[in-house]
Every structure is written in structure tokens, then in C-alpha cells.
Design a protein around this motif. Structure first.
Motif, PDB file in Angstrom:
ATOM      1  N   ARG A  47       0.843  -1.193   0.000  1.00  0.00           N
ATOM      2  CA  ARG A  47       0.000   0.000   0.000  1.00  0.00           C
ATOM      3  C   ARG A  47       0.875   1.239   0.000  1.00  0.00           C
ATOM      4  N   GLY A  48       0.287   2.331  -0.474  1.00  0.00           N
ATOM      5  CA  GLY A  48       1.021   3.593  -0.489  1.00  0.00           C
ATOM      6  C   GLY A  48       0.078   4.761  -0.643  1.00  0.00           C
ATOM      7  N   GLY A  49       0.442   5.893  -0.104  1.00  0.00           N
ATOM      8  CA  GLY A  49      -0.386   7.089  -0.181  1.00  0.00           C
ATOM      9  C   GLY A  49      -0.112   8.025   0.970  1.00  0.00           C
ATOM     10  N   TRP A  50      -1.009   9.019   1.117  1.00  0.00           N
ATOM     11  CA  TRP A  50      -0.783  10.084   2.096  1.00  0.00           C
ATOM     12  C   TRP A  50      -0.893   9.614   3.541  1.00  0.00           C
ATOM     13  N   ASN A  51      -1.707   8.605   3.797  1.00  0.00           N
ATOM     14  CA  ASN A  51      -2.094   8.321   5.180  1.00  0.00           C
ATOM     15  C   ASN A  51      -1.046   7.485   5.911  1.00  0.00           C
ATOM     16  N   PHE A  52       0.151   8.041   6.069  1.00  0.00           N
ATOM     17  CA  PHE A  52       1.247   7.367   6.767  1.00  0.00           C
ATOM     18  C   PHE A  52       1.930   8.399   7.662  1.00  0.00           C
ATOM     19  N   PRO A  53       2.185   8.050   8.923  1.00  0.00           N
ATOM     20  CA  PRO A  53       2.720   9.051   9.866  1.00  0.00           C
ATOM     21  C   PRO A  53       4.098   9.569   9.472  1.00  0.00           C
ATOM     22  N   LEU A  54       4.462  10.706  10.046  1.00  0.00           N
ATOM     23  CA  LEU A  54       5.780  11.294   9.818  1.00  0.00           C
ATOM     24  C   LEU A  54       6.837  10.712  10.750  1.00  0.00           C
ATOM     25  N   LEU A  55       6.488  10.475  12.011  1.00  0.00           N
ATOM     26  CA  LEU A  55       7.465  10.036  13.002  1.00  0.00           C
ATOM     27  C   LEU A  55       7.701   8.528  12.910  1.00  0.00           C
ATOM     28  N   PRO A  56       8.963   8.070  12.958  1.00  0.00           N
ATOM     29  CA  PRO A  56       9.250   6.631  12.870  1.00  0.00           C
ATOM     30  C   PRO A  56       8.509   5.802  13.909  1.00  0.00           C
ATOM     31  N   VAL A  57       8.394   6.287  15.149  1.00  0.00           N
ATOM     32  CA  VAL A  57       7.703   5.513  16.178  1.00  0.00           C
ATOM     33  C   VAL A  57       6.231   5.336  15.821  1.00  0.00           C
ATOM     34  N   LEU A  58       5.631   6.348  15.203  1.00  0.00           N
ATOM     35  CA  LEU A  58       4.229   6.240  14.780  1.00  0.00           C
ATOM     36  C   LEU A  58       4.106   5.395  13.512  1.00  0.00           C
ATOM     37  N   GLN A  59       5.111   5.444  12.655  1.00  0.00           N
ATOM     38  CA  GLN A  59       5.105   4.581  11.470  1.00  0.00           C
ATOM     39  C   GLN A  59       5.110   3.112  11.881  1.00  0.00           C
ATOM     40  N   GLN A  60       5.938   2.782  12.853  1.00  0.00           N
ATOM     41  CA  GLN A  60       5.992   1.404  13.333  1.00  0.00           C
ATOM     42  C   GLN A  60       4.659   0.992  13.951  1.00  0.00           C
ATOM     43  N   ALA A  61       4.053   1.891  14.716  1.00  0.00           N
ATOM     44  CA  ALA A  61       2.751   1.592  15.307  1.00  0.00           C
ATOM     45  C   ALA A  61       1.695   1.398  14.225  1.00  0.00           C
ATOM     46  N   TYR A  62       1.769   2.188  13.164  1.00  0.00           N
ATOM     47  CA  TYR A  62       0.825   2.050  12.058  1.00  0.00           C
ATOM     48  C   TYR A  62       0.952   0.678  11.409  1.00  0.00           C
ATOM     49  N   LEU A  63       2.191   0.243  11.124  1.00  0.00           N
ATOM     50  CA  LEU A  63       2.402  -1.043  10.476  1.00  0.00           C
ATOM     51  C   LEU A  63       1.929  -2.190  11.373  1.00  0.00           C
ATOM     52  N   ARG A  64       2.129  -2.049  12.664  1.00  0.00           N
ATOM     53  CA  ARG A  64       1.668  -3.092  13.586  1.00  0.00           C
ATOM     54  C   ARG A  64       0.141  -3.148  13.630  1.00  0.00           C
ATOM     55  N   ALA A  65      -0.496  -1.993  13.453  1.00  0.00           N
ATOM     56  CA  ALA A  65      -1.960  -1.945  13.462  1.00  0.00           C
ATOM     57  C   ALA A  65      -2.560  -2.374  12.126  1.00  0.00           C
ATOM     58  N   HIS A  66      -1.707  -2.594  11.113  1.00  0.00           N
ATOM     59  CA  HIS A  66      -2.160  -3.005   9.780  1.00  0.00           C
ATOM     60  C   HIS A  66      -1.395  -4.261   9.354  1.00  0.00           C
TER      61      HIS A  66
END
Length: 618
Positions: free
Chosen positions: A87-106
Motif C-alpha cells: 500500500r502507499g499514499g498520504w495516510n502514513f505518519p511522519l514520526l518513525p515511532v508512529l510509522q511502526q505503530a501504524y504497520l503493527r496496526a495493519h
């Protein structure tokens, strides 16, 4: 390799072409890959449940299709072993810690392509064709989890040219979507020079603007026009962030005008217009015969807020002059504000709306702030700094049932800050509804014109109506009470609570009937004009009747009769109407006169008959 499948669930800036080192992926891997595109979720699900197979499944990610895209990625993995989901697009966090949390939630998403998708996605395809695991080592432009920890490749530099990305339109990839239901979408530029921090484009990565070659854009428009017209689609969406601001946009508008004359397409152009070079934007809009709304948005007029969000607005004199120019040329314009931005208060918001109207803005829309990924508004430290309180609400009509499971897409929004309380937020929303009912779209233009010609002020009248609402007719109070209740009831503390509520059978049935889950302002605007129009006219005109002379009262009575007749039958579905009113004043002639002209000068010797009817276009 059997398939390379790309899923576009939102029809918004989907990356239908893939490029690595200046070459399109389909061109690079010509005989090794095959692409199939989907727009309709049900059709995609049917294909996946049948014989359709693929090695790579990808879809776009925006706030309005995040949950749906993740559901399909998870479903693909359940139905087919070994498929890589991207997947790819705008809805991805800026901060690495939040990016990791996003991937874990998906967990259904194997790889997320950051920033521009062409180079990253082509890199994934290249690894697959070589028989390698795409997530076996860091990959430029991509982020993924390995043993629960995020692996992030280097950021891929921005593409310096879009010339080598073939058109999905002229290449025939989108022919099946000219079906009479979908609206064509074009991207003619990428990037934005502005730094408004509530927007994903504020990231410095996007600051350089790169254009699709003009010849390519014109070719695409010529390809789309006869096909869109043939299937009855009249509009075009342009995905640029600042359409009309660049010199070449004039040539694009000239071509659209020619296509309008030949095919009747596009009659309407949905686009975010430029924040500078407004005279050029106005010229572009003028070529499109009113089909393009010019954005004169400010988002805030509070100096402290503008400094904090990195935005500069036009000088008042320039803004007022451009508003007058647009009005003289009969071009539609739109001014937008966003609440609650940092340091905004209820007082500064009201002052901003007053100033916009005084500067000539003919329509003012107040939006609730989205706390979107890709902006600092998801940063806990930023939220704490400004005292943000947030809630979740369903994105209007973004829900569905697929494979026996219900999917809801929601947005996180700001509902209070350290300077604007939740009660203030509700007051802003009510004022936004009042603005929509009284000022926007000239619904009661006759009343406001008469009131202001006598020295009144639009915002004063809006505030007068707001204060008088407790004494309004029952039908009017019922609409505003419903609006306030629904504005509060659409908010949930988290996604879990939101999904649990809407998943209840009785609530899901209400969603399907359109009773909840839509745009609250537009729903209640329609309620007022459909169910309480007579009471609304009585309420607003009674406000203006206070302390009037007999002559002024007679003027207002005619204005009221005129407004009521013009609005009669607005929602009853009739193809025509013929209403007769006998008036003491030539209200039509007065409305066509310059603002400030007294209605008294249009008093007629005898009462004259005025006929109201729908024009063919209406």
C-alpha cells in the motif's frame, strides 16, 4: 509472474504507472507482468473469490479508504498464500515511532511505499521477478516489519520529470471505468510550494512542483472527452494542489473550453485552485464558463494561528479586489476556514468570518480539522503543546459490507484546544450551519441585501439569528436541536467505540437509510429547506422587521414574498413551477441594481404581477 494487481479503492491520485530510474515499470517488465485495475470493492472481492490470482496486490491509502484497503489486504492473504500486499499514499505518519505503530496496526499490509510510489513499487516488482523476498532487506522508498520491528529504506529522491510515465488513459487502462458512474481524474502537477502544516503536502519532500508535459495533458483531455460525454459524465476532477496558478494551466483551460463546446464536457471541474496568482486563476475559471469554483480560502485570519501553521494569506486589499473581479465576471468563489487550528478562539473565528464577508467572499465554509497522518497533528508532543482534544467520526457514507464483514472508514478530528473549548466547537458548528442557511449559495440573498442596504451587517444578522434561536418557531428549533445532538453523537473516543456503535444492527440499518453517518451540515440544511422552509422564512424576516417604518415594512413584505416564491418547490422534484405574486416593488430590478441602491426607488405605481418559474437548466 502471473499478475501484478493494483487496487484503486478511492479513485484519488492512484499510481497507475510505475517508474524506476526514469522507466515505467510496465515498460521495464513488459512481458513479465500484467496489470488489472479495480475500483468497485464488490467486483474485486468477486474476482478474488473466483479464479483470479496475483503475486502482488496493491492499493492506495488515504484517510477515506484506510480501513477498506487493509480489509482487502487481509482478505487477499486469507484467500491466497504467498501474495505480497503493498500500500502507499498520504495516510502514513511522519514520526518513525508512529510509522511502526501504524504497520503493527495493519498486519495485512506487507510493505508500505513512502512518498512517490513509482520508484518504490518498481523496486518491489524487480525483487519479485528476481525471485527474492521483497522484505528480505531494506528497500528504497519502503517500510515494513521484520520480527516486529520496522525496517525503513532510504527515502527515494523526488522524480525530476513525469515525462516517462505513460498515460493510463491513452494507454487504455481506464477504458472500463467510463461507465456513467465514475468521474475522470487527472493529475497535471505534483508538489506544492506552500507549507500549511495541516496538509500532507507541507512535507518538504513535496516542495518542488513537477508538471506532466502539457502535450500529454491535452492528449488525455481529448481522449477522455468523447468517452465521458458518451456515458453521461459531465465533470472532471483535477488532483493538483494549485490548479490555475501556473502559466500552462491557461492552455489546459483553453482546451477544456474547446471540449466543452464540442462534447459538452467538462461542464464542472472539481479542483483545488492556486493560493497565489489569483488573477491567472480567475482567468482560467473564466474560460470554463463558471465550471470551476475559485478557492479564496484563508483557513484562519488569526495572526498567531497563521504563524504557527506556516501560512500566509493575501493582503486584505488584494483579496477584496479579486473578490470584486470574480463577482463582476460572475465566477463562483469559495472561502474556507479550518477549526480548531492552534491558538484559534471562538472570538477570532467569528472575527475571521466577519472579515471574509466584508472582503467580498460570497461563500464561507467552516471545516473541522482532520488530525491526519502525514501531518504534525498526529504527533503527541504537538497535541500536548496546544491542548488538543480529539474524537473519531465516520467519514460520510464510507462504509460497506463485504464478505459478510462490515468495514467503516473514520477520521480523527480536533474538537477542542487550550484556546477553544468543546462548547466553543459546538458554537462554531452551529454558526457554520447558520452561514450555510443564511449566506452561502444566496439562499436568502434578498433579505441580506435589503438588510445591508439599510446599513446592517451580514455577520451581525447571523449573530442576531443565533441569539434568537431559543425563541424561533418549533420547526426551526427542531432542526437546530437535531443538528447539535447529531454533531455530538457522531463523535467517538476511539475507532473501536465507533465501529461497535455502527456495527449494531439497528444503527447499521439507520446508516443504510441515510439517517446517520452523512454530512451533518448539509443534511440539516436540506431538512430546513425541505421541512421547515416556511418557518425559517418567517423567523429570519421577523428578525429584520424590528422598529421599521410603515414604508420599510412594506418593502420587507415584498422581499419576503419574493424570497418565498423563489424557493418554493425547491425539493419537491417538479420539472416546472409557475407561481404568481403581486408586489408593490420591482424586486427583480432592484436585485439587479448596484449594492446599496434603496428598494424604495423601485416602488411601482400599481401592484404588478411577478411570475416565478424554473429555468430549463435548473
Amino acid at each position: 509472474m502471473k499478475r501484478f494487481s493494483l487496487e484503486d479503492l478511492a479513485a484519488e491520485k492512484n499510481k497507475l504507472s510505475d517508474q524506476i530510474q526514469g522507466f515505467h515499470a510496465l515498460g521495464m517488465f513488459a512481458d513479465a507482468v500484467r496489470v488489472r485495475l479495480f475500483k468497485y470493492p464488490d467486483k474485486l472481492l468477486t474476482a478474488l473469490q473466483g479464479d483470479e490470482t496475483c503475486d502482488l496486490f496493491g492499493c492506495s491509502v488515504y484517510v477515506w479508504n484506510d480501513a477498506l484497503g487493509e480489509w482487502f489486504c487481509s482478505t487477499v492473504k486469507r484467500l491466497r498464500f504467498g501474495i505480497v500486499t503493498v500500500r502507499g499514499g498520504w495516510n502514513f505518519p511522519l514520526l518513525p515511532v508512529l510509522q511502526q505503530a501504524y504497520l503493527r496496526a495493519h498486519p495485512g499490509t506487507d510493505v508500505f511505499c513512502r512518498y512517490e510510489g513509482e520508484p518504490a513499487l518498481s523496486g518491489i516488482v524487480e525483487r519479485l521477478l528476481a525471485g527474492n523476498n521483497p522484505t528480505g532487506a531494506p528497500l528504497a522508498g519502503c517500510a515494513f516489519l521484520h520480527d516486529g520491528e520496522m525496517v525503513s529504506g532510504d527515502v527515494v529522491p523526488r522524480l525530476t520529470s513525469l515525462e516517462n510515465i505513460p498515460s493510463p488513459y491513452t494507454g487504455g487502462l481506464l477504458d472500463e471505468f467510463f461507465d456513467g458512474r465514475l468521474t475522470p481524474l487527472l493529475e497535471t502537477t505534483r508538489g506544492c510550494p506552500f507549507t500549511c502544516n495541516y496538509c500532507n503536502n507541507a512535507d518538504r519532500h513535496y516542495s518542488r512542483v513537477v508538471s506532466v508535459p502539457t502535450a500529454r495533458v491535452l492528449e488525455e483531455l481529448r481522449y477522455i472527452a468523447p468517452r465521458a460525454a458518451a456515458c453521461g459524465v459531465r465533470n472532471l476532477i483535477i488532483a493538483d494542489t494549485n490548479f490555475g496558478m501556473y502559466e500552462r494551466d491557461v492552455a489546459v483551460a483553453d482546451e477544456m473550453r474547446r471540449l466543452q463546446e464540442r462534447y459538452g464536457w467538462p461542464l464542472g471541474v472539481v479542483a483545488s485552485t492556486g493560493k497565489q496568482q489569483i488573477p491567472r486563476v480567475a482567468a482560467v475559471a473564466g474560460k470554463l464558463a463558471g465550471g470551476l469554483i475559485v478557492s479564496m480560502s484563508v483557513q484562519s485570519l488569526n495572526p498567531a494561528t497563521m504563524r504557527l501553521i506556516g501560512r500566509e494569506n493575501l493582503d486584505d486589499g488584494v483579496y477584496a479586489g479579486l473578490s470584486r473581479e470574480l463577482a463582476v465576471r460572475n465566477l463562483a468563489q469559495l472561502a474556507e476556514v479550518i477549526v480548531p487550528l492552534p491558538e484559534e478562539t471562538l472570538t477570532s473565528y467569528r472575527h475571521g468570518v466577519r472579515r471574509l464577508i466584508a472582503l467580498g467572499a460570497t461563500r464561507v465554509i467552516s471545516y473541522t480539522l482532520q488530525m491526519n497522518n502525514g501531518t504534525p497533528y498526529t504527533d503527541p508532543a504537538y497535541r500536548e503543546r496546544f491542548g488538543y482534544r480529539t474524537a473519531w467520526r465516520l467519514i460520510p457514507f464510507d462504509f460497506g459490507e463485504y464478505g459478510g464483514e462490515r468495514v467503516f472508514d473514520a477520521e480523527q478530528v480536533g474538537i477542542a484546544t487550550g484556546t477553544l473549548s468543546f462548547d466553543d466547537y459546538l458554537a462554531v458548528r452551529r454558526f457554520a450551519l447558520l452561514t450555510e442557511l443564511l449566506y452561502n449559495n444566496a439562499i436568502l440573498a434578498e433579505l441580506l441585501r435589503w438588510y445591508c442596504d439599510r446599513g446592517g451587517d451580514v455577520v451581525d444578522f447571523l449573530e442576531l439569528a443565533e441569539q434568537a434561536l431559543p425563541q424561533a418557531p418549533a420547526a426551526v428549533r427542531a432542526v437546530f436541536d437535531s443538528f447539535t445532538a447529531e454533531t455530538q453523537n457522531e463523535l467517538f473516543p476511539d475507532r473501536v467505540a465507533l465501529e461497535a456503535f455502527y456495527d449494531q444492527p439497528e444503527n447499521y440499518a439507520r446508516l443504510l437509510r441515510g439517517e446517520i453517518g452523512g454530512n451533518v451540515i448539509f443534511r440539516h440544511k436540506a431538512m430546513m429547506l425541505r421541512d421547515a422552509l416556511t418557518a425559517w422564512i418567517a423567523f429570519t424576516f421577523d428578525l429584520a422587521r424590528r422598529d421599521l417604518s410603515a414604508a420599510a415594512a412594506a418593502e420587507l413584505a415584498d422581499v419576503r414574498e419574493y424570497a418565498a416564491a423563489r424557493l418554493d418547490g425547491l425539493f419537491d422534484g417538479k420539472a416546472e413551477k409557475a407561481i404568481e405574486r403581486r408586489l408593490q416593488h420591482d424586486v427583480s430590478g432592484w436585485l439587479a441594481s448596484p449594492v446599496g441602491t434603496p428598494l424604495a426607488g423601485y416602488r411601482q405605481q400599481e401592484t404588478c404581477r411577478t411570475i416565478f418559474s424554473f429555468a430549463e437548466r435548473q
